[in-house]
Design an enzyme around this catalytic site. Structure first.
Site, PDB file in Angstrom:
ATOM      1  CG  HIS A  91      84.519 -47.210  21.741  1.00 17.17           C
ATOM      2  ND1 HIS A  91      83.392 -47.870  21.306  1.00 17.17           N
ATOM      3  CD2 HIS A  91      85.161 -46.806  20.611  1.00 17.17           C
ATOM      4  CE1 HIS A  91      83.355 -47.850  19.989  1.00 17.17           C
ATOM      5  NE2 HIS A  91      84.421 -47.217  19.539  1.00 17.17           N
ATOM      6  CG  ASP A 127      80.449 -49.405  21.901  1.00 17.03           C
ATOM      7  OD1 ASP A 127      80.934 -50.065  20.973  1.00 17.03           O
ATOM      8  OD2 ASP A 127      80.996 -48.389  22.360  1.00 17.03           O
TER       9      ASP A 127
HETATM   10  N1  NAI Z   1      83.877 -43.709  19.633  1.00 20.57           N
HETATM   11  C1  NAI Z   1      83.285 -44.346  18.630  1.00 20.57           C
HETATM   12  O1  NAI Z   1      82.285 -45.046  18.823  1.00 20.57           O
HETATM   13  C2  NAI Z   1      83.796 -44.244  17.230  1.00 20.57           C
HETATM   14  C3  NAI Z   1      84.975 -43.609  16.947  1.00 20.57           C
HETATM   15  N2  NAI Z   1      85.453 -43.538  15.666  1.00 20.57           N
HETATM   16  C4  NAI Z   1      86.725 -42.811  15.458  1.00 20.57           C
HETATM   17  O2  NAI Z   1      86.428 -41.485  14.979  1.00 20.57           O
HETATM   18  C5  NAI Z   1      87.589 -40.983  14.313  1.00 20.57           C
HETATM   19  C6  NAI Z   1      87.205 -40.330  12.980  1.00 20.57           C
HETATM   20  O3  NAI Z   1      86.695 -41.294  12.091  1.00 20.57           O
HETATM   21  P1  NAI Z   1      86.311 -40.928  10.570  1.00 20.57           P
HETATM   22  O4  NAI Z   1      85.535 -39.680  10.507  1.00 20.57           O
HETATM   23  O5  NAI Z   1      85.772 -42.162   9.974  1.00 20.57           O
HETATM   24  O6  NAI Z   1      87.780 -40.672   9.997  1.00 20.57           O
HETATM   25  P2  NAI Z   1      88.205 -39.862   8.670  1.00 20.57           P
HETATM   26  O7  NAI Z   1      89.633 -40.233   8.392  1.00 20.57           O
HETATM   27  O8  NAI Z   1      87.197 -40.002   7.602  1.00 20.57           O
HETATM   28  O9  NAI Z   1      88.154 -38.356   9.173  1.00 20.57           O
HETATM   29  C7  NAI Z   1      88.989 -37.875  10.157  1.00 20.57           C
HETATM   30  C8  NAI Z   1      89.243 -36.421   9.864  1.00 20.57           C
HETATM   31  O10 NAI Z   1      89.971 -35.883  10.967  1.00 20.57           O
HETATM   32  C9  NAI Z   1      90.908 -34.982  10.422  1.00 20.57           C
HETATM   33  N3  NAI Z   1      91.968 -34.710  11.395  1.00 20.57           N
HETATM   34  C10 NAI Z   1      93.094 -35.415  11.630  1.00 20.57           C
HETATM   35  N4  NAI Z   1      93.848 -34.793  12.557  1.00 20.57           N
HETATM   36  C11 NAI Z   1      93.166 -33.694  12.937  1.00 20.57           C
HETATM   37  C12 NAI Z   1      93.424 -32.642  13.859  1.00 20.57           C
HETATM   38  N5  NAI Z   1      94.545 -32.601  14.569  1.00 20.57           N
HETATM   39  N6  NAI Z   1      92.517 -31.652  13.969  1.00 20.57           N
HETATM   40  C13 NAI Z   1      91.384 -31.677  13.242  1.00 20.57           C
HETATM   41  N7  NAI Z   1      91.091 -32.631  12.340  1.00 20.57           N
HETATM   42  C14 NAI Z   1      91.971 -33.624  12.200  1.00 20.57           C
HETATM   43  C15 NAI Z   1      91.384 -35.654   9.133  1.00 20.57           C
HETATM   44  O11 NAI Z   1      92.011 -34.738   8.265  1.00 20.57           O
HETATM   45  C16 NAI Z   1      90.050 -36.175   8.598  1.00 20.57           C
HETATM   46  O12 NAI Z   1      89.402 -35.218   7.779  1.00 20.57           O
HETATM   47  C17 NAI Z   1      88.544 -42.175  14.177  1.00 20.57           C
HETATM   48  O13 NAI Z   1      89.532 -42.110  15.206  1.00 20.57           O
HETATM   49  C18 NAI Z   1      87.639 -43.371  14.398  1.00 20.57           C
HETATM   50  O14 NAI Z   1      88.340 -44.502  14.853  1.00 20.57           O
HETATM   51  C19 NAI Z   1      84.766 -44.087  14.627  1.00 20.57           C
HETATM   52  C20 NAI Z   1      83.573 -44.726  14.844  1.00 20.57           C
HETATM   53  C21 NAI Z   1      83.010 -44.863  16.161  1.00 20.57           C
HETATM   54  O1  OAA Z   2      85.828 -49.891  15.220  1.00 19.04           O
HETATM   55  C1  OAA Z   2      86.366 -48.822  14.897  1.00 19.04           C
HETATM   56  O2  OAA Z   2      87.586 -48.673  14.734  1.00 19.04           O
HETATM   57  C2  OAA Z   2      85.495 -47.623  14.777  1.00 19.04           C
HETATM   58  C3  OAA Z   2      84.700 -47.593  16.010  1.00 19.04           C
HETATM   59  O3  OAA Z   2      85.129 -47.129  17.040  1.00 19.04           O
HETATM   60  C4  OAA Z   2      83.438 -48.335  16.006  1.00 19.04           C
HETATM   61  O4  OAA Z   2      82.912 -48.660  14.942  1.00 19.04           O
HETATM   62  O5  OAA Z   2      82.937 -48.604  17.096  1.00 19.04           O
END
Ligand code: NAI
Ligand code: OAA
Length: 332
Positions: free
Chosen positions: A187, A159
């Site tokens: 967030h 952000d």
């Molecule tokens: N804080 C932030 O600014 C942001 C947060 N996110 C969040 O990050 C997370 C991951 O996003 P992506 O990589 O795009 O998702 P993705 O679905 O591509 O990858 C997530 C991975 O986590 C694995 N996973 C699920 N449960 C698990 C567990 N108990 N232990 C270990 N691995 C596990 C899945 O198998 C998958 O490989 C989501 O919750 C998303 O909303 C995404 C963007 C920004």
């Molecule tokens: O918006 C979402 O769900 C993924 C995220 O946290 C971001 O892009 O900031």
């Protein structure tokens, strides 16, 4: 050369990790002289995909990468780690708010808190990326009582980076010239992106962003809303949530935590609230912090306008509600 540092990335077979692992393994986070052993955790059905990621890491031929430990076992993943990127969790889809992920994700952070408590180094630095990141970080810290609570943080750096990019575009300067943007609170779409203490370097001198922008109405409306809703805008366009930019933000967050912030500069991190600026206590709230010798400190004494006060209260209230919901889910 230093001893290798053990770093865990969870969700290692997922989208964010695919960009993050390369950034970490080539030295962007822990520096160009710090060898690494990467622990990669994912769930059993993803072990085949993870094998491909391990092959690609090898094929990058990265000098700092001294070892890779792929696993589906938290006891192995968290063993002796000094840094933890907790990415693994379900991402949201179009039309969802991040807090809609609580019921799917919060239990993961209870289990991983327990595993960190048992197996990680006691000074491990934990960054929670998986959403809803602030409340997941709070829950994780509660289940790791032997690790100091200040070692658990949530990511609002994406952000902050988004806010910085919006301001740079508005005043038509390179993004590196803009700093000290603040993200307050959660967030989520209630976060408060605040440019009132931000500065910009123009022709070698430093000026206040609001004085250069000269458009308080834009700063209080379009700017705030664009940053609040940027994650959803990316999902609408990509049909998947931000990944490359999330990985870059996770790198920035951990790098600053390990290596410190520059003089006169602060960054935003979700940290355990001590009630500063009237935020509720015992939630993970994003504040401006400075970092020295691996310890963050909330920047004190910033002026809070009536407009800011209202927005801080809204996002604080949401975090209290999320905390209550998370506890109910875990205790059910
Ligand atoms: N804080 C932030 O600014 C942001 C947060 N996110 C969040 O990050 C997370 C991951 O996003 P992506 O990589 O795009 O998702 P993705 O679905 O591509 O990858 C997530 C991975 O986590 C694995 N996973 C699920 N449960 C698990 C567990 N108990 N232990 C270990 N691995 C596990 C899945 O198998 C998958 O490989 C989501 O919750 C998303 O909303 C995404 C963007 C920004
Ligand atoms: O918006 C979402 O769900 C993924 C995220 O946290 C971001 O892009 O900031």
């Amino acid at each position: 050369m230093a001893e290798p540092l053990r770093v865990v990335v969870t969700g290692a077979a997922g989208q964010i990790a695919y960009s993050l692992l390369y950034m970490v393994a080539k030295g962007d986070v822990f520096g160009p002289n710090q060898p690494l052993i990467l622990h990669l955790l994912d769930i059993p059905p993803m072990m085949g995909v993870l094998e491909g990621v391990v092959m690609e890491l090898a094929d990058c031929a990265l000098p700092l990468l001294h070892g890779v430990v792929p696993t589906d076992d938290p006891a192995v993943a968290f063993n002796n780690v000094s840094a933890a990127f907790l990415v693994g969790a379900m991402p949201r889809k179009q039309g969802m708010e991040r807090k809609d992920l609580l019921s799917a994700n919060v239990k993961i952070f209870k289990v991983q808190g327990e595993a960190l408590d048992k197996y990680a180094k006691k000074d491990v630095k934990v960054l929670v990326v998986g959403n809803p990141a602030n409340t997941n970080a709070l829950i994780c810290s509660r289940y790791a009582p032997s690790i100091p609570r200040e070692n658990f943080t949530a990511m609002t750096r994406l952000d902050q980076n988004r806010a910085q990019a919006q301001i740079a575009a508005k005043i038509n300067v390179p993004v590196r010239k803009v700093s000290n943007l603040i993200i307050w609170g959660n967030h989520s779409s209630t976060q408060f992106p605040d440019a009132s203490h931000a500065v910009v370097e123009v022709n070698g001198s430093v000026s206040s962003v609001p004085e250069v922008v000269k458009d308080q109405a834009w700063l209080n409306s379009v700017f705030v809303e664009t940053v609040q809703k940027r994650g959803a805008a990316v999902i609408n366009a990509r049909k998947m949530s931000s990944a490359m930019s999330a990985a870059k933000a996770a790198s920035d967050h951990m790098k600053d935590w390990f290596l410190g912030t520059a003089p006169e500069r602060f960054v935003s991190m979700g940290v355990l609230s001590d009630g500063s600026y009237g935020a509720p206590k015992d939630v993970v709230f994003s504040f401006p912090v400075t970092i020295k010798a691996g310890k963050w400190e909330i920047v004190q004494g910033l002026k809070i306008s009536d407009f800011a006060r209202q927005l801080l209260d809204v996002t604080g209230k949401e975090l209290e509600e999320e905390r209550q919901e998370a506890i109910q889910i875990i205790e059910a």
